[in-house]
Structures are given as C-alpha cells and as structure tokens.
Design a protein around this motif. Structure first.
Motif, PDB file in Angstrom:
ATOM      1  N   ALA A 109      43.133 -49.021 -45.119  1.00 14.33           N
ATOM      2  CA  ALA A 109      43.185 -49.147 -43.758  1.00 14.33           C
ATOM      3  C   ALA A 109      42.297 -50.438 -42.945  1.00 14.33           C
ATOM      4  O   ALA A 109      42.491 -50.877 -42.229  1.00 14.33           O
ATOM      5  N   LEU A 110      41.184 -49.436 -43.684  1.00 12.44           N
ATOM      6  CA  LEU A 110      40.614 -50.704 -43.181  1.00 12.44           C
ATOM      7  C   LEU A 110      40.034 -52.074 -43.971  1.00 12.44           C
ATOM      8  O   LEU A 110      39.837 -52.865 -43.107  1.00 12.44           O
ATOM      9  N   VAL A 111      40.649 -52.060 -44.457  1.00 14.72           N
ATOM     10  CA  VAL A 111      40.573 -53.697 -45.199  1.00 14.72           C
ATOM     11  C   VAL A 111      41.364 -54.850 -44.986  1.00 14.72           C
ATOM     12  O   VAL A 111      41.594 -55.777 -44.405  1.00 14.72           O
ATOM     13  N   GLN A 112      42.457 -53.659 -44.239  1.00 16.49           N
ATOM     14  CA  GLN A 112      43.954 -54.487 -43.652  1.00 16.49           C
ATOM     15  C   GLN A 112      43.422 -54.838 -42.131  1.00 16.49           C
ATOM     16  O   GLN A 112      44.075 -55.811 -41.610  1.00 16.49           O
ATOM     17  N   ALA A 113      42.965 -53.743 -41.697  1.00 18.93           N
ATOM     18  CA  ALA A 113      42.276 -54.060 -39.978  1.00 18.93           C
ATOM     19  C   ALA A 113      41.456 -54.848 -40.020  1.00 18.93           C
ATOM     20  O   ALA A 113      41.165 -55.275 -39.074  1.00 18.93           O
ATOM     21  N   GLU A 114      40.678 -55.290 -41.006  1.00 22.81           N
ATOM     22  CA  GLU A 114      39.570 -56.351 -41.330  1.00 22.81           C
ATOM     23  C   GLU A 114      39.826 -57.225 -41.382  1.00 22.81           C
ATOM     24  O   GLU A 114      39.823 -59.015 -41.118  1.00 22.81           O
ATOM     25  N   ALA A 115      40.738 -57.454 -42.180  1.00 21.38           N
ATOM     26  CA  ALA A 115      41.865 -58.872 -42.213  1.00 21.38           C
ATOM     27  C   ALA A 115      42.500 -59.298 -40.730  1.00 21.38           C
ATOM     28  O   ALA A 115      42.974 -59.891 -40.795  1.00 21.38           O
ATOM     29  N   GLY A 116      42.014 -58.780 -39.675  1.00 14.02           N
ATOM     30  CA  GLY A 116      43.058 -58.947 -39.271  1.00 14.02           C
ATOM     31  C   GLY A 116      44.220 -58.548 -38.057  1.00 14.02           C
ATOM     32  O   GLY A 116      45.026 -58.604 -37.480  1.00 14.02           O
ATOM     33  N   CYS A 117      44.818 -56.958 -39.040  1.00 15.36           N
ATOM     34  CA  CYS A 117      46.140 -56.494 -38.502  1.00 15.36           C
ATOM     35  C   CYS A 117      45.611 -56.155 -37.117  1.00 15.36           C
ATOM     36  O   CYS A 117      45.043 -55.794 -37.317  1.00 15.36           O
ATOM     37  N   ASP A 118      46.649 -55.693 -36.267  1.00 16.73           N
ATOM     38  CA  ASP A 118      46.917 -55.214 -35.177  1.00 16.73           C
ATOM     39  C   ASP A 118      46.999 -53.741 -35.211  1.00 16.73           C
ATOM     40  O   ASP A 118      46.481 -52.962 -34.437  1.00 16.73           O
ATOM     41  N   ILE A 119      47.810 -52.812 -36.129  1.00 13.91           N
ATOM     42  CA  ILE A 119      48.584 -51.564 -36.052  1.00 13.91           C
ATOM     43  C   ILE A 119      48.683 -51.559 -37.717  1.00 13.91           C
ATOM     44  O   ILE A 119      49.392 -52.563 -38.107  1.00 13.91           O
ATOM     45  N   VAL A 120      47.551 -50.155 -38.618  1.00 11.92           N
ATOM     46  CA  VAL A 120      48.570 -50.051 -39.777  1.00 11.92           C
ATOM     47  C   VAL A 120      48.804 -48.750 -38.972  1.00 11.92           C
ATOM     48  O   VAL A 120      49.151 -47.810 -38.130  1.00 11.92           O
ATOM     49  N   ALA A 121      49.779 -48.870 -39.854  1.00 11.34           N
ATOM     50  CA  ALA A 121      51.237 -47.627 -40.053  1.00 11.34           C
ATOM     51  C   ALA A 121      50.984 -46.732 -41.752  1.00 11.34           C
ATOM     52  O   ALA A 121      51.313 -47.203 -42.397  1.00 11.34           O
ATOM     53  N   PRO A 122      50.455 -45.264 -41.258  1.00 13.12           N
ATOM     54  CA  PRO A 122      50.362 -44.666 -42.443  1.00 13.12           C
ATOM     55  C   PRO A 122      51.493 -44.401 -42.931  1.00 13.12           C
ATOM     56  O   PRO A 122      52.665 -43.448 -41.863  1.00 13.12           O
ATOM     57  N   SER A 123      52.681 -44.194 -43.988  1.00 10.70           N
ATOM     58  CA  SER A 123      53.424 -43.803 -44.372  1.00 10.70           C
ATOM     59  C   SER A 123      53.633 -42.993 -45.386  1.00 10.70           C
ATOM     60  O   SER A 123      54.659 -42.612 -45.734  1.00 10.70           O
ATOM     61  N   ASP A 124      52.588 -42.560 -45.798  1.00 13.56           N
ATOM     62  CA  ASP A 124      52.242 -42.052 -46.340  1.00 13.56           C
ATOM     63  C   ASP A 124      51.723 -40.586 -46.693  1.00 13.56           C
ATOM     64  O   ASP A 124      52.600 -39.205 -47.462  1.00 13.56           O
ATOM     65  N   MET A 125      52.472 -39.728 -45.498  1.00 14.93           N
ATOM     66  CA  MET A 125      52.625 -38.135 -45.303  1.00 14.93           C
ATOM     67  C   MET A 125      51.469 -37.587 -46.453  1.00 14.93           C
ATOM     68  O   MET A 125      52.118 -36.215 -45.638  1.00 14.93           O
ATOM     69  N   MET A 126      50.427 -37.665 -46.253  1.00 13.30           N
ATOM     70  CA  MET A 126      49.316 -36.684 -45.972  1.00 13.30           C
ATOM     71  C   MET A 126      48.484 -36.079 -45.111  1.00 13.30           C
ATOM     72  O   MET A 126      48.863 -36.847 -43.802  1.00 13.30           O
ATOM     73  N   ASP A 127      48.131 -34.934 -45.556  1.00 14.74           N
ATOM     74  CA  ASP A 127      47.973 -34.427 -44.294  1.00 14.74           C
ATOM     75  C   ASP A 127      46.022 -34.852 -43.191  1.00 14.74           C
ATOM     76  O   ASP A 127      45.659 -35.397 -44.649  1.00 14.74           O
ATOM     77  N   GLY A 128      45.940 -35.374 -42.757  1.00 13.34           N
ATOM     78  CA  GLY A 128      44.878 -35.505 -41.905  1.00 13.34           C
ATOM     79  C   GLY A 128      44.157 -36.700 -41.725  1.00 13.34           C
ATOM     80  O   GLY A 128      42.980 -37.006 -41.767  1.00 13.34           O
ATOM     81  N   ARG A 129      45.117 -37.947 -41.513  1.00 13.79           N
ATOM     82  CA  ARG A 129      45.301 -39.230 -42.493  1.00 13.79           C
ATOM     83  C   ARG A 129      45.240 -39.979 -41.443  1.00 13.79           C
ATOM     84  O   ARG A 129      43.956 -40.688 -41.081  1.00 13.79           O
ATOM     85  N   VAL A 130      46.123 -39.725 -40.405  1.00 18.70           N
ATOM     86  CA  VAL A 130      46.298 -40.038 -39.055  1.00 18.70           C
ATOM     87  C   VAL A 130      44.545 -40.045 -38.225  1.00 18.70           C
ATOM     88  O   VAL A 130      43.451 -40.803 -37.712  1.00 18.70           O
ATOM     89  N   ARG A 131      43.775 -38.701 -38.264  1.00 19.51           N
ATOM     90  CA  ARG A 131      42.315 -38.410 -38.008  1.00 19.51           C
ATOM     91  C   ARG A 131      41.133 -39.409 -38.491  1.00 19.51           C
ATOM     92  O   ARG A 131      40.592 -40.105 -38.280  1.00 19.51           O
ATOM     93  N   ALA A 132      41.444 -39.394 -40.450  1.00 20.97           N
ATOM     94  CA  ALA A 132      40.337 -40.013 -40.618  1.00 20.97           C
ATOM     95  C   ALA A 132      40.374 -41.335 -40.709  1.00 20.97           C
ATOM     96  O   ALA A 132      39.369 -41.749 -41.102  1.00 20.97           O
ATOM     97  N   ILE A 133      41.837 -42.229 -40.883  1.00 22.50           N
ATOM     98  CA  ILE A 133      41.686 -43.346 -39.929  1.00 22.50           C
ATOM     99  C   ILE A 133      41.810 -43.660 -38.970  1.00 22.50           C
ATOM    100  O   ILE A 133      40.807 -44.534 -38.860  1.00 22.50           O
ATOM    101  N   ARG A 134      41.467 -43.052 -37.974  1.00 20.26           N
ATOM    102  CA  ARG A 134      41.192 -43.601 -36.432  1.00 20.26           C
ATOM    103  C   ARG A 134      39.486 -43.366 -36.482  1.00 20.26           C
ATOM    104  O   ARG A 134      38.749 -43.950 -35.884  1.00 20.26           O
TER     105      ARG A 134
END
Ligand code: PBG
Length: 334
Positions: free
Chosen positions: A160-185
């Motif tokens: 998610a970090l490399v995608q955001a640094e490349a300039g994307c506006d929104i990252v969309a976690p589609s993986d369904m791991m627990d806790g990934r939204v908090r960790a990415i935020r």
C-alpha cells in the motif's frame, strides 16, 4: 391490505397511470444511474504477449502502460471519475513472499505514475492484495498450507505504501486479512500520506464468480486450494455486518461488498446500517455471464447491462466497479 383499507384506493388503484408515458416514468423514477457512479477496473501488463483480450472476458483487454494511459484518458472523457488497476505480473517475478508487490518500480506503481502525470484529475485506485505477485496465487503469504495473517499484513502495508507514494488516490485492500485497514492507515499517516483514502473490500465472499479475473491476472493456474479461510462464506450476512463495522472502526473511508448481483441483500443492509460511501463490485464472472449470454443472442446487451447497473443503485450503491463502465458511460451520454 385489501383495496378498501388503502385511503382513496377504492374501487381500484391504477398503478399503471404513472407508467403511461416516457416523460412520466422519468418523472417518478426513484433512482438514477450516471457515469459519475462508475469505476472502471483495468488490467495492465508488461509482457507484450499478455497485452491482449482475456479469453474468458470477451471485450476486456490487458493494456501495457502506454495503452493504459490512453484508455484512462478515454474513460475520463466519458465522465468516469475513477479507475482501479490490476496487474498481470510476469510469472518470473512471482515468489512465495510476493516481494514484487513492495517494489516501488513495479508495474502498478509505474502505471499509476504514468496515468497521474497524464490525467491528474482522474481518480486512481490500487488493489492491495498479494495474489498477482505470489507464486501460490493467494492474497496473503502461505506457510504450511495456511495463509498467515500478521505476516501477510506486513507485506500488504509495504504494498500500500509504494502505491500511495507512486501517487494513487485510494488504496483498496481486497485481501480479507484481519487488521489490515488499521495497519495500512497507521503506516500511511506515519509516512505523511494522510490524504490517501482507504476503500476496504469489507465484505468479500469466497466466490466462484472471480474465475475470469484470475485468468486476467494470471493467478488462477497458480492458486493452491481455495480462499475460504479468509474470504467470507456465501451463507453469511450477520458476519458481513461485523466485517464492515470493524473496517470502519479501523479507518476505512469507504466500504465494498463483493461480488455484486448475487449479494444485493448484503449491499442493501450495509448501506442502510452504516450509511457511509458503499461501493459494489460487479465482478468478472458477472461480466462474463452478461456478455457471453448477450453474444449468444440471449439478451439485448445494452438493456441487460443498464438494468444490472440500476439494480445496484436501487440496493443502495454509491459507486459501482464494473467492466461495463466505459460502454455504459457512452450509452448514458446519448
Ligand atoms: C484479488 C482480487 C480478486 C478480485 C479483485 N481483487 C480475486 C480474488 O479474490 O480471487 C476479483 C475481481 C473480479 O472477479 O472481477 N484479491
């Protein structure tokens, strides 16, 4: 209710009166569909042999970076607010740890930079999951035949970090791991990327409707087993509500229900309960069903596609990810 119990309904309520003319039907319609509701999923590739139509998704093509930039411009001209990117990665780069996902110069990041440079006002959404990069075809990292959670989340955060640094506006976690939204935020905020949004695939089911997508990104043949230990059981709705509540608490800006048409009940309940921007994904198998059946003469293609998209609006979708986005936007312009 008997007719007599409805005030003013006796002796006969003529419901057809409001359906009599086109102008009248337009006047009383409860929902509208426009290009502004649509997100176009695009497949990108590096190897020239991959940059072709996907056999199980007739009419859908994988683009190289230059082709993706041009196609993104066409989508924007049609009034589509955003695209989302899915890569078909060279199998030689796929590893058990999916490390290519965190390469700041990977296909996704290069495509984001090129599209953003050419079309700065087009929204760019990046999928966060390891399956395009992983030699096991899974969304997370496999250890002893099990997709492990916390180690997967670490790699998803790096992705998610490399995608955001490349300039994307929104990252969309589609993986369904627990806790990934908090960790990415937390990681985005710590890196100063406070305005990059999170669209969480909150209620994502273990669905056979993803078959053609796995051909498109080349993960299907590699997939060992199935995704039932992390994606949801199609039997469940209450569980979807917990998934959504947790992702909102962890910092999701928008949530998604996926697939689309077979899960309209879940979409409707999520939108009514939580009220935040709710996205649906009309997935590859739904595209294939409508497209292949239309090609076989079963349906009027345009009518069936627009009806399917309106169903999402009726169920409460704020936005629809659909492979039909460009065609539908062009029809809606006429
Ligand atoms: C990967 C991912 C999938 C889709 C979107 N992101 C496939 C899967 O979970 O196996 C499916 C999209 C579609 O079928 O159109 N995590």
């Amino acid at each position: 209710m008997t007719p007599a119990s409805i005030p003013g309904a006796f002796p006969l309520t003529r419901m057809r009166r409001n359906r009599r003319h086109g102008w009248l039907r337009r006047l009383v319609s409860e929902n509208t569909l426009s290009a502004a509701d649509l997100i176009w999923p695009m497949f990108v590739c590096d190897r020239p042999a991959d940059c072709a139509e996907i056999p199980t998704m007739p009419g859908v093509t994988r683009y190289d970076v230059a082709g993706a930039v041009a196609a993104a411009g066409r989508a924007q001209a049609l009034g589509i607010p955003a695209i989302c990117l899915f890569p078909s990665i060279d199998p030689a780069l796929k590893t058990p740890d999916a490390r290519e996902a965190a390469n700041p110069d990977n296909l996704v990041c290069r495509t984001v930079r090129a599209i953003k440079a050419a079309h700065p006002d087009l929204g760019v959404i990046c999928d966060v999951a390891l399956d395009p990069f992983n030699s096991d075809g899974h969304d997370g990292i496999v250890r002893d035949d099990y997709v492990v959670n916390d180690e997967s989340v670490e790699m998803l955060v790096r992705q998610a970090l490399v995608q955001a640094e490349a300039g994307c506006d929104i990252v969309a976690p589609s993986d369904m791991m627990d806790g990934r939204v908090r960790a990415i935020r937390q990681a985005l905020d710590a890196a100063g990327l406070i305005d990059v949004g999170i669209l969480s695939y909150a209620a994502k089911y273990a669905s056979a409707f993803y078959g053609p997508f796995r051909d498109a990104v080349g993960s299907g043949g590699m997939l060992k087993g199935d995704k039932k230990t992390y994606q949801m059981d199609p039997a469940n709705t209450d569980e979807a509500m917990r998934e959504v509540a947790i992702d909102i608490a962890e910092g999701a800006d928008m949530v998604m229900v996926k697939p689309g048409m077979p899960y309209l009940d879940v979409l409707s309940r999520v939108k009514q309960t939580f009220g935040l921007p709710t996205v649906t994904y009309q997935v590859s198998g739904e595209y294939a069903m409508l497209r292949v059946a239309s090609d076989a003469g079963c349906f009027d293609y345009r009518k069936i596609v627009l009806e399917s998209l309106m169903a999402f609006k009726r169920a409460g979708a704020d936005a629809i990810i659909t492979y039909f986005a460009c065609e539908a936007a062009a029809w809606l312009k006429e």
